[in-house]
Design an enzyme around this catalytic site. Structure first.
Site, PDB file in Angstrom:
ATOM      1  N   GLY A 120       8.191   4.331  -3.761  1.00 33.33           N
ATOM      2  CA  GLY A 120       7.491   3.062  -3.694  1.00 33.33           C
ATOM      3  C   GLY A 120       8.046   2.073  -4.707  1.00 33.33           C
ATOM      4  O   GLY A 120       8.838   2.426  -5.592  1.00 33.33           O
ATOM      5  N   CYS A 121       7.610   0.831  -4.591  1.00 32.73           N
ATOM      6  CA  CYS A 121       8.140  -0.224  -5.463  1.00 32.73           C
ATOM      7  C   CYS A 121       7.661  -0.082  -6.902  1.00 32.73           C
ATOM      8  O   CYS A 121       8.472  -0.058  -7.832  1.00 32.73           O
ATOM      9  CB  CYS A 121       7.791  -1.599  -4.890  1.00 32.73           C
ATOM     10  SG  CYS A 121       6.057  -1.812  -4.434  1.00 32.73           S
ATOM     11  N   TYR A 122       6.357   0.017  -7.102  1.00 28.19           N
ATOM     12  CA  TYR A 122       5.855   0.232  -8.466  1.00 28.19           C
ATOM     13  C   TYR A 122       6.416   1.522  -9.064  1.00 28.19           C
ATOM     14  O   TYR A 122       6.874   1.524 -10.221  1.00 28.19           O
ATOM     15  CB  TYR A 122       4.323   0.295  -8.478  1.00 28.19           C
ATOM     16  CG  TYR A 122       3.606  -1.024  -8.385  1.00 28.19           C
ATOM     17  CD1 TYR A 122       3.846  -2.047  -9.303  1.00 28.19           C
ATOM     18  CD2 TYR A 122       2.639  -1.253  -7.406  1.00 28.19           C
ATOM     19  CE1 TYR A 122       3.163  -3.256  -9.240  1.00 28.19           C
ATOM     20  CE2 TYR A 122       1.949  -2.457  -7.325  1.00 28.19           C
ATOM     21  CZ  TYR A 122       2.215  -3.454  -8.248  1.00 28.19           C
ATOM     22  OH  TYR A 122       1.534  -4.648  -8.179  1.00 28.19           O
TER      23      TYR A 122
END
Length: 343
Positions: free
Chosen positions: A148-150
């Site tokens: 994921g991005c985070y």
């Protein structure tokens, strides 16, 4: 030429995949799918891709996708796990940009995502696609779970400290901000310009779905479970993530800058900034790069790491293509030499 398919090509990560792959020297997109936009041509939906693709969206069909060498899933959770097992068994490499295969504890996954996992054997086999950690496993994978991005921004920022056991792993704090594109392209009142502009807010403070993914990755690096407080925020910008990461040093040291530079010296998409720098999200906009700086305020025992990425590129589509390159033995940077957009 590697033939790829994209399932779920109408969202922001889907169009980013198309944008990046349009300039990839070794890849051809053969199939692009969308149930809701069947028959619409790519260039009619995304005029920036005019002249690059002569494809229309089709309904996902395993038979057609099985003719590809690799298939990307740029879909909401629950979709990839319903189709990926058959594709993998038929020899197709699968790269999931969604959350279906990121978390190894499927009971934990079900609690956070509110559904039963239907492909447990493939989930056990899936390789977590953070190249800076799992490059060798990625080379031989059949199923890749793109981070994921985070989690990408947070893990890359923390890894040098955690891997060397320099900080108290029980009390990590990740204070993170994201642009509204992280919420996806679907209609959502909270993402409307009039709602998000000129405002700033935290969300998911009591618990966010990316928390167990981050804790899993950092726990592997630490060799034990970690304690993490993770609070995401919505900022009035379109794209970008800024992660401000706090931890307490066990023994204060002046060697942190050198530690980070050495850890990422051979990583093509991690840029450790000079001492005293404050990386900006605009410096990575549109590029597959994570820029990092590390600071010890007042030379105390607290260390602060600043980590920025484009949530749609290094946090999604760009990282997926990076995984594809590794998987097929290509130059890791192929198709990813994109300079960030400024202003």
């Amino acid at each position: 030429m590697i033939k790829v398919g994209i399932v779920g090509g109408t969202g922001y990560t889907g169009v980013e995949l198309l944008r990046i792959l349009a300039n990839h020297p070794e890849v051809r997109v053969d199939v692009i799918t969308s149930r809701s936009e069947e028959g619409i041509r790519i260039a009619d939906m995304y005029p920036n891709l005019r002249g690059h693709y002569d494809l229309a969206f089709t309904v996902p069909d395993v038979e057609r996708l099985a003719d590809c060498d690799a298939v990307f899933f740029a879909t909401p959770h629950g979709v990839a796990m319903s189709m990926a097992p058959e594709l993998v068994e038929r020899g197709v490499k699968v790269i999931d940009l969604g959350a279906d295969f990121r978390i190894k504890d499927l009971e934990l996954w079900s609690r956070w995502y509110g559904m039963e996992h239907t492909a447990p054997e493939l989930a056990a086999e899936a390789v977590y696609g953070l190249p800076e950690v799992n490059r060798e496993q990625i080379r031989n994978a059949r199923m890749i779970a793109c981070p994921g991005c985070y989690p990408t921004a947070v893990q890359l920022g923390y890894l040098p400290l955690i891997e060397n056991a320099l900080v108290d792993h029980r009390r990590l704090i990740a204070d993170c901000k994201s642009g509204v594109s992280g919420a996806g392209r679907g209609a959502n009142v909270g993402s409307l310009l009039c709602e998000a502009s000129e405002s700033f807010k935290a969300y998911g403070a009591a618990g966010h779905r990316h928390l167990p993914e981050i804790k899993q990755g950092l726990g592997v690096a630490a060799g034990r479970p970690v304690g993490l407080t993770f609070v995401p925020h919505l900022t009035p910008m379109i794209r970008g993530i800024h992660a401000t990461l706090y931890s307490v040093l066990k023994d204060p040291t002046d060697g942190l800058q050198a530690l980070f530079e050495e850890r990422y010296a051979d990583e093509p998409f991690v840029d450790v900034m000079p001492a005293g720098s404050h990386p900006e999200t605009r410096s990575v906009k549109g590029a597959n790069v994570c820029r990092i700086s590390v600071v010890r305020p007042q030379d105390d025992d607290t260390v602060v790491v600043l980590s920025v990425i484009d949530n749609l590129v290094k946090g999604a589509a760009g990282q997926a293509v990076q995984n594809l390159n590794i998987l097929f033995g290509l130059e890791e940077t192929a198709g990813l030499g994109i300079v960030a957009l400024m202003p």
